[in-house]
Design a protein around this motif. Structure first.
Motif, short mmCIF file in Angstrom:
data_model
loop_
_atom_site.label_atom_id
_atom_site.label_comp_id
_atom_site.label_asym_id
_atom_site.label_seq_id
_atom_site.Cartn_x
_atom_site.Cartn_y
_atom_site.Cartn_z
N ARG A 231 0.83 -1.21 0.00
CA ARG A 231 0.00 0.00 0.00
C ARG A 231 0.87 1.26 0.00
NH1 ARG A 231 -3.31 -3.67 3.02
NH2 ARG A 231 -5.56 -3.41 2.76
N VAL A 234 2.04 1.95 -3.44
CA VAL A 234 0.95 2.66 -4.13
C VAL A 234 0.98 4.14 -3.75
CG1 VAL A 234 -1.57 2.90 -4.32
CG2 VAL A 234 -0.52 0.62 -4.30
N ASN A 425 0.48 -6.70 -9.66
CA ASN A 425 -0.14 -5.37 -9.55
C ASN A 425 -1.36 -5.21 -10.45
OD1 ASN A 425 1.33 -5.35 -11.92
ND2 ASN A 425 2.11 -3.27 -11.67
N ALA A 458 -6.68 -0.40 -3.25
CA ALA A 458 -5.37 0.25 -3.37
C ALA A 458 -4.74 -0.05 -4.72
CB ALA A 458 -4.44 -0.21 -2.24
N LEU A 459 -4.80 -1.33 -5.15
CA LEU A 459 -4.24 -1.70 -6.46
C LEU A 459 -4.96 -0.98 -7.59
CD1 LEU A 459 -3.55 -5.55 -6.22
CD2 LEU A 459 -1.93 -3.66 -5.93
N MET A 463 -0.46 0.44 -8.69
CA MET A 463 0.85 0.19 -8.09
C MET A 463 1.87 -0.01 -9.19
SD MET A 463 2.04 -2.68 -5.25
CE MET A 463 2.13 -4.11 -6.35
#
Length: 499
Positions: A231, A234, A425, A458-459, A463
């Motif tokens: 995370r 990211v 990712n 988050a992805l 990322m």
């Protein structure tokens, strides 16, 4: 405990309590806290290593030192502090004081330095004070604390009695310090991530469960920091690492402790090959800086508990081979075509006594064969690559062969030290992998992963291409200290409570 030994120990403890009572009656402060040493035993031994007997006698400086009394030779005592040992000379002014002492007492001493006729350095006791009265006797000076279980349960006594134990944990501390400097010099940022999590992720393992009263929810002790560290990738930190405590609710063995230390690091715009290169640099430079050598002698324990020594040569390039290549190397009668055929591979699992579960696919079966027939034979430093996607839920699939992933594990001395890979990712692929893990959990796999919605979110923010790795600090210390049990390198390993 033998009845006589028990009675003798109780008698000695009673005698020491009587001495403490006498001290209490003579002073209002039986455990003083105003003595300040200005040097350590090792520093004196090193600073005056080349100073002659005559030169010492011409000097007038006095030194103040404190530590534990570990030997009484009449005219000379031996004092041990955190750095090492030094002798004390019992002059006529100190004789009455010394008669009140027992082995294990902690005392403070001031005096000039001299050298004995045998060449040993000693402090002439011109000032002396009792700092702590030890109520329990130390183990026999010739044998130390020999009982292995007692060494783990009473690590404090083990450290007093066994120089080898102290050396292990000194090496451990130096190794962790060096690892920090290694990554700091390469622009990695050290971070901290939660140890209490609402979803245990980042590894395939059974978690410990606890309850948060204020939130009214069950929580899990961290099994790995991986998903939180990614995370941060990211979020824009390109290089992060954490030296962390992980908790896995699994069995105890010479290689497993439910609470253990891991190094995890992640680097954006890198792949698994970069991680292997970085790992090789780290292991080699750690040995050179901490141990001052590149060849390590380790003891290998066979299935029949027999031991043999092996020389680990870190100076040579580390071997790299795929899972399938390693299986074929150590099982020359195996056929690569059979290994790749889910309908025929059971020829080997039956021969090896592997109990194949109905939910296992080809990749899982290959991995079980590898673990059964190869792992323990990987003595020299070896990277095993191309793990099946089925057993690598967080790793990126290989572009040329999507059945496997861009993942490696690092082995030395017959055990896994590290696990790394090019990170997945692709949020849609990751979501499907999580769903597959959930199905495994529903079928009874308690180690399978949960679905982590926030990590998928988050992805979805994006990322960058990233690679990451986890290195088991405890197992690395085992390698560096030639320890055959993980309990030897953990200060307070977990054990069943004493009855």
């Amino acid at each position: 405990m033998d009845k006589k030994i028990y009675e003798d120990e109780n008698r000695l403890i009673s005698e020491r309590r009587d001495k403490l009572q006498t001290i209490r009656e003579k002073t209002n402060i039986p455990f003083p806290n105003n003595f300040k040493p200005d040097t350590r035993a090792a520093d004196l031994q090193q600073d005056f290593l080349e100073t002659s007997k005559a030169d010492l006698e011409s000097r007038s400086e006095k030194y103040i030192i404190a530590g534990r009394l570990i030997r009484n030779r009449g005219a000379f005592l031996e004092l041990q502090d955190s750095s090492g040992k030094i002798q004390l000379y019992v002059n006529k002014d100190a004789r009455a004081f010394v008669k009140t002492l027992d082995l294990g007492d902690i005392i403070g001493v001031e005096g000039r330095l001299f050298r004995s006729g045998k060449g040993d350095l000693y402090v002439d006791m011109s000032r002396f004070v009792m700092l702590t009265k030890a109520l329990r006797p130390l183990p026999d000076k010739f044998h130390g604390l020999a009982d292995q279980e007692l060494r783990y349960r009473q690590r404090y006594v083990d450290l007093i009695s066994n120089p080898e134990a102290r050396n292990v944990f000194t090496i451990r501390s130096k190794l962790i310090n060096y690892i920090r400097s290694f990554f700091n010099e390469r622009n990695f940022m050290e971070v901290e991530t939660p140890m209490l999590q609402t979803i245990p992720g980042g590894a395939v393992a059974r978690p410990f469960i606890t309850h948060h009263n204020a939130l009214g929810i069950d929580m899990f002790m961290r099994i790995a920091p991986e998903l939180f560290l990614k995370r941060l990738i990211v979020g824009g930190y390109d290089r992060v690492y954490e030296i962390n405590r992980n908790f896995r609710n699994e069995g105890l063995s010479t290689r497993h402790n439910p609470e253990f230390t891991m190094l995890e690091f992640y680097q954006a715009y890198a792949d698994y090959r970069d991680m292997m290169d970085l790992t090789e640099q780290l292991i080699k430079s750690s040995a050179e800086n901490v141990l001052k050598k590149q060849k390590l002698t380790i003891s290998l324990v066979g299935e029949d508990d027999s031991e043999r020594d092996a020389i680990i040569d870190l100076s040579q390039p580390f071997t790299r081979m795929s899972v399938i290549e390693s299986i074929l190397k150590f099982n020359p009668t195996f056929d690569s075509e059979v290994l790749d055929d889910v309908t025929r591979i059971n020829e080997y699992t039956k021969r090896l006594g592997i109990d194949v579960k109905p939910s296992w696919g080809l990749g899982k079966i290959q991995t079980e064969i590898f673990e059964k027939t190869v792992e323990s034979k990987l003595i020299q430093p070896t990277f095993i690559t191309m793990y099946p996607a089925e057993v690598s839920p967080l790793a990126r699939r290989n572009d040329e062969n999507p059945f496997v992933t861009d993942r490696f594990e690092f082995f030395v001395g017959g055990q896994e030290i590290a696990n790394g890979f090019s990170e997945l990712n692709d949020p849609e692929d990751q979501a499907q992998r999580f769903k597959d893990q959930v199905k495994e959990k529903e079928l009874g796999d308690e180690e399978a992963m949960y679905f982590d919605d926030d990590y998928i979110r988050a992805l979805e923010f994006g990322m960058p291409p990233t690679a990451g790795e986890g290195i088991g600090i405890d197992r690395l210390v085992m390698l560096f200290t030639n320890s055959t049990s993980i309990k030897d390198v953990i200060l307070f390993p977990h054990m069943r409570p004493e009855s």
